[in-house]
Design a protein around this motif. Structure first.
Motif, short mmCIF file in Angstrom:
data_model
loop_
_atom_site.label_atom_id
_atom_site.label_comp_id
_atom_site.label_asym_id
_atom_site.label_seq_id
_atom_site.Cartn_x
_atom_site.Cartn_y
_atom_site.Cartn_z
N SER A 180 15.27 19.53 -8.24
CA SER A 180 15.54 19.32 -6.82
C SER A 180 14.29 19.65 -6.01
CB SER A 180 16.70 20.23 -6.39
OG SER A 180 16.94 20.10 -5.01
N GLY A 181 13.92 18.76 -5.10
CA GLY A 181 12.75 18.99 -4.26
C GLY A 181 11.43 18.60 -4.89
N SER A 182 11.46 17.93 -6.04
CA SER A 182 10.21 17.60 -6.73
C SER A 182 9.57 16.29 -6.26
CB SER A 182 10.44 17.56 -8.24
OG SER A 182 11.36 16.54 -8.58
N GLY A 183 10.25 15.53 -5.39
CA GLY A 183 9.64 14.33 -4.84
C GLY A 183 10.18 13.02 -5.38
N LYS A 184 11.33 13.04 -6.06
CA LYS A 184 11.90 11.81 -6.63
C LYS A 184 12.25 10.80 -5.54
CE LYS A 184 15.24 14.09 -8.48
NZ LYS A 184 14.93 15.46 -8.09
N THR A 185 12.96 11.23 -4.53
CA THR A 185 13.36 10.32 -3.45
C THR A 185 12.14 9.84 -2.68
OG1 THR A 185 15.51 11.37 -3.27
CG2 THR A 185 14.76 10.08 -1.37
N THR A 186 11.17 10.70 -2.46
CA THR A 186 9.93 10.31 -1.79
C THR A 186 9.21 9.23 -2.59
OG1 THR A 186 9.74 12.51 -0.83
CG2 THR A 186 7.76 11.15 -0.84
N LEU A 211 10.58 7.07 -4.71
CA LEU A 211 11.35 5.84 -4.59
C LEU A 211 11.14 5.19 -3.23
CD1 LEU A 211 14.65 6.88 -6.38
CD2 LEU A 211 12.91 5.30 -7.21
N ASN A 212 11.04 6.00 -2.17
CA ASN A 212 10.80 5.46 -0.84
C ASN A 212 9.43 4.77 -0.75
OD1 ASN A 212 13.28 6.23 0.18
ND2 ASN A 212 12.52 8.13 1.04
N VAL A 213 8.42 5.36 -1.37
CA VAL A 213 7.08 4.74 -1.37
C VAL A 213 7.10 3.47 -2.21
CG1 VAL A 213 4.68 5.03 -2.09
CG2 VAL A 213 5.84 6.87 -0.88
N LEU A 214 7.72 3.51 -3.38
CA LEU A 214 7.79 2.33 -4.24
C LEU A 214 8.57 1.20 -3.58
CD1 LEU A 214 8.45 3.98 -7.73
CD2 LEU A 214 6.29 3.04 -6.86
N GLY A 215 9.58 1.55 -2.79
CA GLY A 215 10.40 0.55 -2.11
C GLY A 215 9.85 0.11 -0.77
N GLY A 216 8.73 0.66 -0.35
CA GLY A 216 8.12 0.27 0.91
C GLY A 216 8.72 0.92 2.14
N LEU A 217 9.54 1.93 1.96
CA LEU A 217 10.16 2.62 3.10
C LEU A 217 9.29 3.74 3.65
CD1 LEU A 217 13.77 2.88 1.67
CD2 LEU A 217 12.89 1.20 3.30
N ASP A 218 8.32 4.17 2.86
CA ASP A 218 7.41 5.25 3.24
C ASP A 218 6.02 4.85 2.75
OD1 ASP A 218 6.42 7.65 4.18
OD2 ASP A 218 7.63 8.92 2.87
N ARG A 219 5.00 5.52 3.26
CA ARG A 219 3.63 5.20 2.87
C ARG A 219 3.05 6.29 2.00
NH1 ARG A 219 0.53 3.52 8.22
NH2 ARG A 219 -1.12 3.37 6.69
N GLY A 220 2.29 5.87 1.01
CA GLY A 220 1.54 6.81 0.20
C GLY A 220 0.26 7.18 0.93
N CYS A 221 -0.63 7.88 0.27
CA CYS A 221 -1.87 8.34 0.89
C CYS A 221 -3.08 7.73 0.20
CB CYS A 221 -1.97 9.85 0.80
SG CYS A 221 -0.61 10.71 1.59
N GLY A 222 -4.14 7.59 0.93
CA GLY A 222 -5.42 7.19 0.36
C GLY A 222 -5.46 5.76 -0.12
N GLN A 223 -6.25 5.53 -1.15
CA GLN A 223 -6.45 4.20 -1.72
C GLN A 223 -5.40 3.93 -2.78
OE1 GLN A 223 -8.73 1.99 -0.65
NE2 GLN A 223 -9.31 3.44 0.93
N CYS A 224 -4.19 3.69 -2.37
CA CYS A 224 -3.14 3.42 -3.32
C CYS A 224 -2.60 2.02 -3.12
CB CYS A 224 -2.01 4.44 -3.20
SG CYS A 224 -1.15 4.42 -1.64
N GLY A 225 -1.92 1.52 -4.11
CA GLY A 225 -1.37 0.19 -4.01
C GLY A 225 -0.05 0.11 -4.75
N CYS A 226 0.86 -0.64 -4.18
CA CYS A 226 2.16 -0.85 -4.81
C CYS A 226 2.55 -2.30 -4.58
CB CYS A 226 3.20 0.10 -4.22
SG CYS A 226 4.80 -0.02 -5.01
N ILE A 227 2.73 -3.04 -5.66
CA ILE A 227 3.09 -4.46 -5.55
C ILE A 227 4.44 -4.66 -6.21
CG2 ILE A 227 2.47 -6.81 -6.23
CD1 ILE A 227 -0.46 -5.81 -6.29
N VAL A 228 5.37 -5.23 -5.47
CA VAL A 228 6.70 -5.55 -5.99
C VAL A 228 6.80 -7.06 -6.08
CG1 VAL A 228 9.17 -5.35 -5.64
CG2 VAL A 228 7.67 -3.48 -4.93
N THR A 229 6.98 -7.58 -7.29
CA THR A 229 7.04 -9.02 -7.47
C THR A 229 8.40 -9.50 -7.92
OG1 THR A 229 6.27 -8.83 -9.75
CG2 THR A 229 4.60 -9.16 -8.06
N GLY A 230 9.33 -8.57 -8.17
CA GLY A 230 10.65 -8.94 -8.68
C GLY A 230 11.53 -9.54 -7.60
N LYS A 231 12.65 -10.06 -8.05
CA LYS A 231 13.62 -10.66 -7.13
C LYS A 231 14.92 -9.93 -7.23
CE LYS A 231 11.51 -15.14 -7.38
NZ LYS A 231 11.61 -16.51 -7.72
#
Length: 72
Positions: free
Chosen positions: A44-50, A52-72
């Motif tokens: 609990s509190g280790s950042g799992k939801t955070t 998922l939020n970054v991977l899903g585009g609901l939140d932003r990561g930091c620095g030079q990061c990239g996340c590409i979602v190509t699925g449907k």
């Protein structure tokens, strides 16, 4: 062409408040293929939801990061 539905490279999350900063996680990279099952587990509190939020585009990561979602 790859069969990745999620391709995340070097994502990090840091919360800042004045001079203080808390690093939630740092330099995570992962690729998820079509049809693949993924479990994100941790205490609990280790950042799992955070994460998922970054991977899903609901939140932003930091620095030079990239996340590409190509699925449907």
């Amino acid at each position: 062409m790859s069969n990745w539905v999620l391709d995340a490279k070097n994502i990090s999350k840091v919360y800042r408040s004045g001079p203080q900063q808390v690093t939630v996680w740092q330099a995570i990279s992962l690729q998820v293929a079509a049809g693949e099952t993924l479990a994100i587990v941790g205490a609990s509190g280790s950042g799992k939801t955070t994460l998922l939020n970054v991977l899903g585009g609901l939140d932003r990561g930091c620095g030079q990061c990239g996340c590409i979602v190509t699925g449907k």
